[in-house]
Every structure is written in C-alpha cells, then in structure tokens.
Design a protein around this motif. Sequence first.
Motif: not given
Length: 83
Positions: A1-4
Amino acid sequence: MSAQTPFERIGGREVVEAIVEAFYDAVAGDAPLRALYPDDLAPSREKLTLFFEQWLGGEARYSERYGHPRLRRRHFPFVIAEH
C-alpha cells in the motif's frame, strides 16, 4: 500500500477548490488586497487551484499549463509590509 499524498489526505480537488474559493472571497472583500488582482478573479482562482493541487501531490496540471511557478519572480514587484 502506498502512502497517500497530502492532496489525497485532505480530500482532493474538491477541498482545494473550497479553500481557494474562501481565499478569493476574502480577497474580494479586502479593498487594498483586491486592488492587486485583475477585475476577473476566475483565472486567478483556477491558477491557484491548479498550483495547490500540484504542490500537495496531485496532478501536475499547473506546470503542464503554465510551466514552473517561479513564485519569487512573480511576487518580486509586490512590497510586503506589516500593517
């Protein structure tokens, strides 16, 4: 999951547009500040929206349309003083 991105975390373009609208509503009600802007604030609103969108990590539409922001050069002619 990539950081927002900050842009995503604050709620995206809708929130940026609301912030810019509030800013320009305040500009419109402040005579000395209003005098620094052209009669039609719509282009300024759009540019600032695109700038903040890009600066906060959204799409780079400001740079695509207008090139590098060059903020120092754009604001150099304006004297900033405390009231």
